[in-house]
Design a protein around this motif. Structure first.
Motif, PDB file in Angstrom:
ATOM      1  N   ALA A  14     -62.398  29.207  28.294  1.00 60.43           N
ATOM      2  CA  ALA A  14     -63.762  28.814  28.665  1.00 60.43           C
ATOM      3  C   ALA A  14     -64.612  30.034  29.006  1.00 60.43           C
ATOM      4  CB  ALA A  14     -63.733  27.838  29.829  1.00 60.43           C
ATOM      5  N   THR A  15     -64.049  30.987  29.713  1.00 60.49           N
ATOM      6  CA  THR A  15     -64.787  32.199  30.067  1.00 60.49           C
ATOM      7  C   THR A  15     -65.135  32.990  28.810  1.00 60.49           C
ATOM      8  OG1 THR A  15     -63.682  32.279  32.217  1.00 60.49           O
ATOM      9  CG2 THR A  15     -64.707  34.302  31.451  1.00 60.49           C
ATOM     10  N   ALA A  16     -64.205  33.089  27.888  1.00 56.07           N
ATOM     11  CA  ALA A  16     -64.450  33.822  26.642  1.00 56.07           C
ATOM     12  C   ALA A  16     -65.499  33.133  25.768  1.00 56.07           C
ATOM     13  CB  ALA A  16     -63.144  33.979  25.865  1.00 56.07           C
ATOM     14  N   SER A  17     -65.691  31.833  25.962  1.00 55.73           N
ATOM     15  CA  SER A  17     -66.660  31.096  25.142  1.00 55.73           C
ATOM     16  C   SER A  17     -68.099  31.261  25.614  1.00 55.73           C
ATOM     17  CB  SER A  17     -66.307  29.609  25.113  1.00 55.73           C
ATOM     18  OG  SER A  17     -66.626  28.996  26.355  1.00 55.73           O
ATOM     19  N   LEU A  18     -68.284  31.818  26.800  1.00 53.40           N
ATOM     20  CA  LEU A  18     -69.636  32.005  27.326  1.00 53.40           C
ATOM     21  C   LEU A  18     -70.330  33.150  26.588  1.00 53.40           C
ATOM     22  CD1 LEU A  18     -68.908  31.714  31.141  1.00 53.40           C
ATOM     23  CD2 LEU A  18     -70.016  30.016  29.680  1.00 53.40           C
ATOM     24  N   PRO A  19     -71.530  32.925  26.104  1.00 51.20           N
ATOM     25  CA  PRO A  19     -72.268  33.996  25.423  1.00 51.20           C
ATOM     26  C   PRO A  19     -72.537  35.164  26.378  1.00 51.20           C
ATOM     27  CG  PRO A  19     -73.280  31.867  25.004  1.00 51.20           C
ATOM     28  CD  PRO A  19     -72.247  31.654  26.072  1.00 51.20           C
ATOM     29  N   ALA A  20     -72.276  36.367  25.920  1.00 54.29           N
ATOM     30  CA  ALA A  20     -72.435  37.560  26.751  1.00 54.29           C
ATOM     31  C   ALA A  20     -73.880  37.778  27.182  1.00 54.29           C
ATOM     32  CB  ALA A  20     -71.922  38.779  25.999  1.00 54.29           C
TER      33      ALA A  20
END
Length: 111
Positions: A14-20
């Protein structure tokens, strides 16, 4: 308790899926589909998730779990049914030659 490992993986995904480019984006909810044969105890997973999300963008997020039934299909007569007990035998022709169509999933449906 392998539920903690699963919870940590959910947080990582889920954290990796957040747009930077969104900076301090937060996750409000994670929706899962878990099959009854996945060997996951939903209440244990919820507890572990609450611990794992502390100090992450998922802190305070709701974990929604949809339990998926075990659905089987007979390879001999093509009958299809939901298993309510641990008997892996066709209800129509008594064959033991089955395909499990659902019940083993452990999927993040949405974040």
């Amino acid at each position: 308790m392998h539920e903690m490992g699963i919870a940590l993986q959910i947080v990582e995904i889920a954290t990796a899926s957040l747009p930077a480019d969104l900076g301090n984006a937060r996750v409000a909810r994670v929706n899962l589909k878990i099959g009854k044969l996945a060997a996951v105890v939903p209440e244990s997973l919820r507890f572990c998730f609450e611990v794992a999300v502390k100090d992450t963008p998922l802190s305070g997020a709701n974990l929604t779990i949809e339990e998926m039934p075990v659905v089987a299909s007979c390879k001999d007569c093509n009958a299809q049914w939901t298993l309510d007990e641990p008997v892996f035998m066709c209800k129509t022709c008594q064959s033991g030659s089955l395909d499990l169509l659902s019940g083993r999933e452990l999927d993040i449906e949405s974040i």
